[in-house]
Design a protein around this motif. Structure first.
Motif, mmCIF file in Angstrom:
data_model
loop_
_atom_site.group_PDB
_atom_site.id
_atom_site.type_symbol
_atom_site.label_atom_id
_atom_site.label_comp_id
_atom_site.label_asym_id
_atom_site.label_seq_id
_atom_site.Cartn_x
_atom_site.Cartn_y
_atom_site.Cartn_z
ATOM 1 N N GLY A 70 8.039 4.338 1.153
ATOM 2 C CA GLY A 70 6.785 4.962 1.062
ATOM 3 C C GLY A 70 6.078 4.574 -0.322
ATOM 4 N N LEU A 71 6.986 4.565 -1.496
ATOM 5 C CA LEU A 71 6.309 4.625 -2.703
ATOM 6 C C LEU A 71 5.773 3.177 -2.827
ATOM 7 C CD1 LEU A 71 5.697 5.325 -5.528
ATOM 8 C CD2 LEU A 71 7.950 5.037 -6.209
ATOM 9 N N ILE A 72 6.692 2.120 -2.385
ATOM 10 C CA ILE A 72 6.077 0.731 -2.539
ATOM 11 C C ILE A 72 4.827 0.615 -1.641
ATOM 12 C CG2 ILE A 72 6.838 -1.444 -1.828
ATOM 13 C CD1 ILE A 72 9.776 -0.894 -2.437
ATOM 14 N N HIS A 73 4.626 1.136 -0.353
ATOM 15 C CA HIS A 73 3.469 1.104 0.540
ATOM 16 C C HIS A 73 2.447 1.719 -0.476
ATOM 17 C CE1 HIS A 73 5.045 -0.567 3.974
ATOM 18 N NE2 HIS A 73 6.208 0.337 4.051
ATOM 19 N N TRP A 74 2.645 2.686 -0.845
ATOM 20 C CA TRP A 74 1.625 3.710 -1.513
ATOM 21 C C TRP A 74 0.987 2.759 -2.741
ATOM 22 C CZ3 TRP A 74 2.059 6.634 -6.415
ATOM 23 C CH2 TRP A 74 0.727 7.531 -6.903
ATOM 24 N N LEU A 75 1.852 2.205 -3.619
ATOM 25 C CA LEU A 75 1.679 1.466 -4.917
ATOM 26 C C LEU A 75 0.932 0.273 -4.421
ATOM 27 C CD1 LEU A 75 4.838 1.884 -6.931
ATOM 28 C CD2 LEU A 75 2.665 2.756 -7.569
ATOM 29 N N GLY A 89 -1.624 9.185 -13.551
ATOM 30 C CA GLY A 89 -0.892 10.676 -13.567
ATOM 31 C C GLY A 89 -0.234 10.769 -12.436
ATOM 32 N N GLY A 90 0.097 12.246 -12.336
ATOM 33 C CA GLY A 90 0.945 12.632 -11.218
ATOM 34 C C GLY A 90 0.533 12.251 -9.929
ATOM 35 N N ALA A 91 1.241 12.152 -8.766
ATOM 36 C CA ALA A 91 0.782 12.010 -7.469
ATOM 37 C C ALA A 91 0.034 13.249 -6.690
ATOM 38 C CB ALA A 91 1.857 11.647 -6.662
ATOM 39 N N GLU A 92 -1.124 13.005 -6.388
ATOM 40 C CA GLU A 92 -1.631 14.295 -5.454
ATOM 41 C C GLU A 92 -1.113 14.645 -4.379
ATOM 42 O OE1 GLU A 92 -3.984 16.006 -6.962
ATOM 43 O OE2 GLU A 92 -4.616 14.576 -8.568
ATOM 44 N N HIS A 93 -1.401 15.693 -3.804
ATOM 45 C CA HIS A 93 -0.975 16.259 -2.332
ATOM 46 C C HIS A 93 -1.066 15.243 -1.355
ATOM 47 C CE1 HIS A 93 -0.775 18.567 1.433
ATOM 48 N NE2 HIS A 93 -0.431 19.650 0.395
ATOM 49 N N GLU A 94 -2.302 14.553 -1.439
ATOM 50 C CA GLU A 94 -2.580 13.489 -0.322
ATOM 51 C C GLU A 94 -1.694 12.257 -0.679
ATOM 52 O OE1 GLU A 94 -6.437 13.972 -3.008
ATOM 53 O OE2 GLU A 94 -4.568 15.189 -1.854
ATOM 54 N N ASP A 95 -1.389 11.943 -1.784
ATOM 55 C CA ASP A 95 -0.512 10.907 -2.095
ATOM 56 C C ASP A 95 0.768 11.073 -1.483
ATOM 57 O OD1 ASP A 95 -2.713 9.730 -3.636
ATOM 58 O OD2 ASP A 95 -1.823 10.633 -5.450
ATOM 59 N N ILE A 96 1.399 12.321 -1.706
ATOM 60 C CA ILE A 96 2.795 12.464 -1.387
ATOM 61 C C ILE A 96 2.500 12.532 0.709
ATOM 62 C CG2 ILE A 96 4.458 14.449 -1.127
ATOM 63 C CD1 ILE A 96 4.280 13.046 -3.824
ATOM 64 N N ASP A 97 1.730 12.847 1.021
ATOM 65 C CA ASP A 97 1.501 12.861 2.228
ATOM 66 C C ASP A 97 1.734 11.401 2.679
ATOM 67 O OD1 ASP A 97 1.085 14.704 4.192
ATOM 68 O OD2 ASP A 97 -1.010 14.942 3.933
ATOM 69 N N TYR A 98 0.879 10.637 2.010
ATOM 70 C CA TYR A 98 0.850 9.000 2.343
ATOM 71 C C TYR A 98 2.216 8.557 2.224
ATOM 72 C CZ TYR A 98 -0.692 4.151 2.312
ATOM 73 O OH TYR A 98 -0.672 2.838 2.989
ATOM 74 N N ILE A 99 2.949 8.885 0.969
ATOM 75 C CA ILE A 99 4.339 8.234 0.739
ATOM 76 C C ILE A 99 5.272 8.626 1.638
ATOM 77 C CG2 ILE A 99 6.116 8.505 -0.750
ATOM 78 C CD1 ILE A 99 3.949 8.416 -3.128
ATOM 79 N N LEU A 100 5.230 10.008 2.197
ATOM 80 C CA LEU A 100 6.258 10.417 3.273
ATOM 81 C C LEU A 100 5.962 9.868 4.481
ATOM 82 C CD1 LEU A 100 6.626 14.176 1.888
ATOM 83 C CD2 LEU A 100 8.260 12.130 1.889
ATOM 84 N N SER A 101 4.806 9.726 4.724
ATOM 85 C CA SER A 101 4.332 9.096 6.134
ATOM 86 C C SER A 101 4.386 7.686 6.642
ATOM 87 C CB SER A 101 3.165 9.844 6.855
ATOM 88 O OG SER A 101 2.327 9.615 5.734
ATOM 89 N N HIS A 102 4.764 6.963 5.293
ATOM 90 C CA HIS A 102 4.930 5.459 5.263
ATOM 91 C C HIS A 102 6.010 4.897 5.143
ATOM 92 C CE1 HIS A 102 0.504 6.008 5.738
ATOM 93 N NE2 HIS A 102 0.109 4.888 5.815
ATOM 94 N N SER A 103 7.157 5.150 5.895
ATOM 95 C CA SER A 103 8.360 4.660 5.669
ATOM 96 C C SER A 103 8.813 3.357 6.263
ATOM 97 C CB SER A 103 9.540 5.815 5.751
ATOM 98 O OG SER A 103 9.377 6.245 7.150
ATOM 99 N N GLU A 104 7.800 2.598 6.850
ATOM 100 C CA GLU A 104 8.380 1.688 7.724
ATOM 101 C C GLU A 104 8.902 0.562 6.768
ATOM 102 O OE1 GLU A 104 4.019 1.872 7.065
ATOM 103 O OE2 GLU A 104 5.462 3.198 7.732
ATOM 104 N N ASP A 105 9.915 -0.263 7.154
ATOM 105 C CA ASP A 105 10.639 -1.377 6.332
ATOM 106 C C ASP A 105 9.645 -2.281 5.966
ATOM 107 O OD1 ASP A 105 13.015 -2.094 5.169
ATOM 108 O OD2 ASP A 105 14.092 -2.898 6.812
ATOM 109 N N LEU A 106 10.338 -2.995 4.917
ATOM 110 C CA LEU A 106 9.583 -4.045 4.311
ATOM 111 C C LEU A 106 10.753 -5.369 4.158
ATOM 112 C CD1 LEU A 106 8.381 -1.791 1.527
ATOM 113 C CD2 LEU A 106 6.810 -3.473 2.386
ATOM 114 N N PRO A 107 10.179 -6.658 3.981
ATOM 115 C CA PRO A 107 10.989 -7.529 3.930
ATOM 116 C C PRO A 107 12.007 -7.580 2.864
ATOM 117 C CG PRO A 107 8.737 -8.334 3.816
ATOM 118 C CD PRO A 107 8.635 -6.885 4.111
ATOM 119 N N ALA A 108 13.261 -7.808 3.136
ATOM 120 C CA ALA A 108 14.476 -7.952 1.897
ATOM 121 C C ALA A 108 13.979 -9.011 1.019
ATOM 122 C CB ALA A 108 15.529 -8.002 2.310
ATOM 123 N N SER A 109 14.355 -8.784 -0.452
ATOM 124 C CA SER A 109 13.929 -9.889 -1.285
ATOM 125 C C SER A 109 15.358 -9.845 -2.362
ATOM 126 C CB SER A 109 12.682 -9.614 -2.059
ATOM 127 O OG SER A 109 12.680 -9.884 -3.326
#
Length: 503
Positions: free
Chosen positions: A38-43, A135-155
Motif C-alpha cells: 500500500g505504501l508503494i502504491h501511495w508513493l 511530513g506525516g501521513a494524513e488520515h486519508e493517506d492511511i486510508d489509501y495505503i490500507l485499501s491498496h494492497s494489490e500485488d506488484l511485479p517482483a524485482s
C-alpha cells in the motif's frame, strides 16, 4: 479481504501484534506486507517516485521502538519491500521524529520513513507511522495505503542495508543546542539532568545528547529498551509515570528531569523543585519560548486547556487557538493558520504532542526537550529557574476527568446527540462558552464555584470524556451531580465511573 479499517487509528495504523486472552492478533506479518505494498502504491502516485520505483531507486527507511513484536514486523515489511525492488534502509531501534528526519538528512534522503510503534499503548499492541518528505501521513493517506494492497511485479533490484540514524540525529540536536547557546561547546556543564525513557526508544538522549553537552546524567532511569515495559507506562500524560520521574529528580537533587513516551514524539519535564511540566504547564513554558522569539505569534492547542492558560498566553502578547483534539488535527490547524497569513509557531496538545514551525511542524519530544535545554543556561545566569516561567500561570484548585462508555451500536450518533442537547440546556451557573470547536464547554459560576468543564467525544473510542477544573474547593461533586441528572435521560450512556466518584 479488507479488515483494514480495524487497523486505522486516525493518521496512524495500530493493531494487536501479540495475542492475549481477550484479543487475537490482527497486525500480523501478513498485514504488514500488505501495508508495504500500500505504501508503494501511495508513493508512486507521484510520477517522479513512480520512475524511481521502476528503476529500483525508491528508498524507504524503517525503524522501530522497543516493543517485542517490533523486529518481526520490521522484517516482514523489509522482506516484502525488497521483493518488490525497493532500497530499504533498516535503522533498527529509532524514534518517530528521527524517521521523519531520514527523509531530510542528505546522507539518507529516504523517499519515505516508516516507524513501527504503538506509542504508549500496552506491550501487546504495535502499529506503523508513515512519513513522506512533506511530513506525516494524513488520515486519508492511511486510508489509501490500507485499501491498496494489490500485488506488484517482483524485482531483483531491491536491497536492504543497515544504518545508524540515532547518532546523526542526536548530533543534530547537540549542534542546535550549542548554536542557541552562543556556540558554547558544553553549555550544560554544571547541570544535573535525569532522563526517564520508560524502557522505550529514548534512552539515547542521556548519553548522546545530554552527556555530549556536558550535563551530569547520573540517576537517569529505565534507559534500557524493554518492550514489556516493566517499570511504568511510557507516557508523559500518566500520573504514575510522572510521579516516578518526579521522585527520581528529588532523590538525586537534579536540576531537571525529562521523560519521553515510547517512540519519543512526546516529552514532559520535572523542575528542580518537583513541579511537573506537562499538560497546561508545558504549553505555558513552550509558549513563553516561542513568544520571546516571535512576539505576537499564535499557538494552536487542543480544546481541554484551562482558561488560565488562555489568560497567560494573552498576557504575553500571544493568541491561543483552541482546536479539536488529535495531534494531526492541531498541527494541520497551525499549518492552515500560517497559510492564512497569521503567524503560528507552535501546535501543542495537552497530551504532550508539540510541533514547532521551525522544526517542520514535527511532533518531537526530543526537540521540545532541546528547546528547554537552550533556555536553562540563560536562566541559570539570571538566577532564575523553570518554576519562575510558570509562576504567572494560575493553577486550578481541583480537577476531575470522567469517562462514560457509550453502549450503543452507533455510538457516535448517541454521543453527538448528548452534546447537542447539552448545548441547548439552561442551567443557572453553567454559561455556554462559544470559543470551543470540540464537544461542549461551559464556564462555571455560583452555585458551582469558579471554573469550567468540557464534555467531548473520545477521539478513537466509544466514550464521552468529561473534564472539569475549579478554582474553588468542594464544588466538583455538585457539578457532577447536575451532569449526572442530565445524563439520566440517556440510558445508553454508562454512568458507572461517575456513580463511583459520587459515593
Amino acid at each position: 479481504m479488507t479488515h483494514h479499517h480495524v487497523l486505522q487509528n486516525g493518521s496512524d495504523i495500530r493493531g494487536i501484534a501479540i495475542a492475549t486472552k481477550e484479543q487475537a492478533v490482527n497486525l500480523t506479518p501478513q498485514a504488514t506486507k500488505q501495508i508495504a505494498r500500500g505504501l508503494i502504491h501511495w508513493l508512486t502516485q507521484n510520477p517522479e517516485l513512480a520512475r524511481a520505483f521502476q528503476e529500483g531507486q525508491l528508498k524507504i527507511g524503517i525503524g522501530r521502538d522497543s516493543r517485542i513484536s517490533g523486529p518481526n514486523l520490521l522484517e516482514a515489511f523489509s522482506e516484502e519491500a525488497v521483493r518488490l525492488g525497493v532500497q530499504v534502509v533498516d535503522f533498527g531501534m529509532a524514534t518517530t521524529p528521527a524517521l521523519f528526519m531520514s527523509t531530510q538528512y542528505p546522507q539518507f534522503k529516504c523517499h519515505a520513513g516508516v516507524m513501527i510503534t504503538a506509542s504508549h499503548l500496552p506491550y501487546y499492541f504495535n502499529g506503523i507511522k508513515i512519513f513522506s518528505e512533506k511530513g506525516g501521513a494524513e488520515h486519508e493517506d492511511i486510508d489509501y495505503i490500507l485499501s491498496h494492497s494489490e500485488d506488484l511485479p517482483a524485482s531483483h533490484l531491491g536491497s536492504v542495508t543497515s544504518a545508524d540514524l540515532i547518532t546523526p540525529y542526536a548530533q543534530d540536536l547537540v549542534d542546535k543546542i550549542c548554536r542557541a547557546c552562543d556556540g558554547q561547546e558544553k553549555p550544560l556543564s554544571g547541570l544535573h539532568i535525569i532522563v526517564d525513557a520508560g524502557n522505550g526508544a529514548g534512552g539515547f538522549f542521556a548519553e548522546k545528547v545530554l552527556a555530549e553537552l556536558g550535563a551530569d546524567t547520573t540517576g537517569s532511569q529505565f534507559l534500557d529498551p524493554d518492550g514489556t515495559f516493566p517499570n511504568h507506562v511510557p507516557n508523559p500524560d500518566n500520573k504514575e509515570a510522572m510521579e516516578s520521574i518526579r521522585q527520581a529528580v528529588l532523590a538525586a537533587g537534579a536540576d531537571l528531569g525529562i521523560i519521553f513516551d515510547t517512540d519519543v514524539d512526546r516529552a514532559a519535564l520535572v523542575t528542580k523543585s518537583g513541579q511537573i511540566l506537562n499538560r497546561n504547564n508545558l504549553i505555558a513554558v513552550l509558549s513563553q519560548i516561542v513568544l520571546a522569539e516571535h512576539p505576537g505569534t499564535s499557538i494552536v492547542t487542543n480544546s481541554p486547556t484551562s482558561e488560565h492558560l488562555k489568560v497567560f498566553i494573552e498576557r504575553l502578547g500571544g493568541k491561543q487557538i483552541r482546536y479539536i483534539s488529535g495531534y494531526r488535527n492541531v498541527i494541520n490547524k497551525a499549518i492552515e493558520t500560517n497559510k492564512a497569513g497569521i503567524d503560528c509557531q507552535l501546535a501543542i496538545e495537552t497530551s504532550g504532542h508539540a510541533a514547532f514551525k521551525e522544526n517542520y511542524f514535527l511532533d518531537d519530544g526530543t526537540y521540545v526537550a532541546a528547546k528547554i535545554l537552550m533556555l536553562l543556561p540563560k536562566l541559570q545566569t539570571e538566577g532564575k529557574s523553570l518554576d519562575d516561567l510558570i509562576d504567572q500561570l494560575k493553577q486550578p484548585l481541583e480537577t476531575q476527568e470522567v469517562r462514560f462508555k457509550l453502549e450503543a451500536e452507533d455510538y457516535r450518533t448517541l454521543g453527538e446527540g448528548v452534546i447537542d442537547d447539552f448545548r441547548q440546556t439552561n442551567i443557572e451557573g453553567f454559561a455556554f462558552n462559544p470559543e470551543n470547536e470540540e464537544g461542549v464547554r461551559f464556564d462555571l459560576s455560583h452555585p458551582y464555584g469558579d471554573g469550567w468543564f468540557l464534555l467531548r467525544m473520545s477521539l478513537h473510542e466509544p466514550l464521552l470524556v468529561l473534564q472539569i477544573e475549579n478554582d474553588q474547593a468542594g464544588y466538583i461533586p455538585a457539578v457532577l451531580r447536575t451532569i449526572s441528572t442530565f445524563l439520566d435521560h440517556y440510558p445508553d450512556v454508562d454512568q458507572e465511573k461517575l456513580k463511583e466518584l459520587l459515593k
